[in-house]
Design an enzyme around this catalytic site. Structure first.
Site, mmCIF file in Angstrom:
data_model
loop_
_atom_site.group_PDB
_atom_site.id
_atom_site.type_symbol
_atom_site.label_atom_id
_atom_site.label_comp_id
_atom_site.label_asym_id
_atom_site.label_seq_id
_atom_site.Cartn_x
_atom_site.Cartn_y
_atom_site.Cartn_z
ATOM 1 N N TYR A 155 -12.626 44.320 59.196
ATOM 2 C CA TYR A 155 -12.029 43.088 59.357
ATOM 3 C C TYR A 155 -12.418 42.350 60.680
ATOM 4 C CZ TYR A 155 -8.573 39.404 59.241
ATOM 5 O OH TYR A 155 -7.460 38.391 59.069
ATOM 6 N N LYS A 159 -14.615 38.974 60.920
ATOM 7 C CA LYS A 159 -14.052 37.672 61.351
ATOM 8 C C LYS A 159 -14.727 37.184 62.662
ATOM 9 C CE LYS A 159 -10.742 36.768 58.506
ATOM 10 N NZ LYS A 159 -10.985 35.810 57.551
#
Length: 302
Positions: A155, A159
């Protein structure tokens, strides 16, 4: 902040932050393609937008592939005649520490967040450039992508990549008058509810109690609706000069994230050796190492 006539796509907008973005855009006059992987959830979201007086249709498809991106753009053009704004919100979590994370855990998150942002933005950019009237790409980042976060290799990497893409695309699309920014929202969602420090306050909020000021201001933590105001602003003419930025929002707080940059340097005539680096490090570039991770919430003392 009139967005009348603007056609938008918001990926992952069946619930949570994405739904808040869709409602905010529709409330300011934009037409919205709502996207989710669950047809019932997508249709319920569309119904809620329409009941609030907005215009919306659903496109049920998991983002990631070029085909999915093309479907989303085509649906906007088919229904509304054009595409002006894309919000890449769709995402999933597969949290595990490095030594327990599988290839599938990594690929699934990268595929949805990073590749999904890429494919959707590419399809939108092609359409917007063909229209020749500019446009807006709003990419959804995270504090994890800015600072890293324990258990979120996939993640955080996705991002961080999204922030880098926003900066890159803002340069590439400038001549086409297409702005590109990454937003960094912090809100009470299914993900943040798992943070023990926040959980009791989120539960109290659901029971009708307001979030305290130390969360809304000190932590910049609030509801999905608190984050949503940034989206119609960036989609509006008021923000035509805003591009290539990472903008945080949550609760009562809005903030501009810095871009990575050199903060201290040292020099050695003729170059460095391992020994001279070891000698110089503690008192030069390594004197104040950078912190990592999302800072723990500063809660009031009991």
């Amino acid at each position: 902040m009139d967005l009348t006539g603007k056609a938008t796509v918001v990926t992952g907008s069946g619930r949570g932050l994405g739904l808040a973005y869709a409602h905010a855009l529709a409330a300011h006059g934009a037409s919205v393609v709502v996207n989710d992987i669950d047809e019932a959830v997508a249709e319920a979201a569309v119904k809620s937008v329409r009941e609030a007086g907005g215009t919306a249709v659903a496109e049920v498809v998991p983002v990631g592939t070029a085909e999915a991106a093309d479907r989303l753009v085509a649906r906007a053009v088919e229904e509304f005649g054009r595409l002006d704004v894309l919000v890449t919100n769709a995402g999933i979590l597969r949290d595990k520490v490095l030594w327990k994370m599988t290839d599938d855990d990594f690929d699934a998150v990268i595929g949805t967040h990073l590749r999904g942002t890429f494919t959707c933005a590419r399809a939108a950019a092609v359409r917007m450039r063909e229209q020749g009237e500019g446009g807006t790409l709003i990419l959804v980042g995270s504090p994890a992508g800015q600072r890293g976060n324990f258990g979120q290799t996939n993640y955080a990497a996705a991002k961080a990549g999204i922030a880098a893409m926003a900066r890159t695309w803002s340069m590439e699309l400038a001549r086409a008058d297409i702005t590109v920014n990454a937003i960094v929202p912090v809100a009470a969602t299914a993900m943040t509810e798992t943070i023990p420090a926040f959980a009791p306050y989120i539960e109290a909020m659901r029971n009708g109690e307001p979030l305290p000021d130390f969360l809304r201001k000190g932590e910049g933590f609030g509801t999905p609706e608190d984050c949503a105001a940034l989206v119609p602003f960036l989609a509006s003419e008021a923000a035509r000069g805003v591009t290539g930025q990472c903008i945080g929002i949550g609760g009562d707080k809005v903030a501009l994230w810095s871009h990575p940059q050199e903060i201290r340097a040292a020099y050695a005539d003729g170059g460095w050796t391992p020994d001279t680096l070891a000698a110089a490090w503690p008192t030069s570039v390594g004197a104040e190492p950078q912190t990592v991770g999302i800072p723990a919430p500063k809660l009031p003392e009991a």
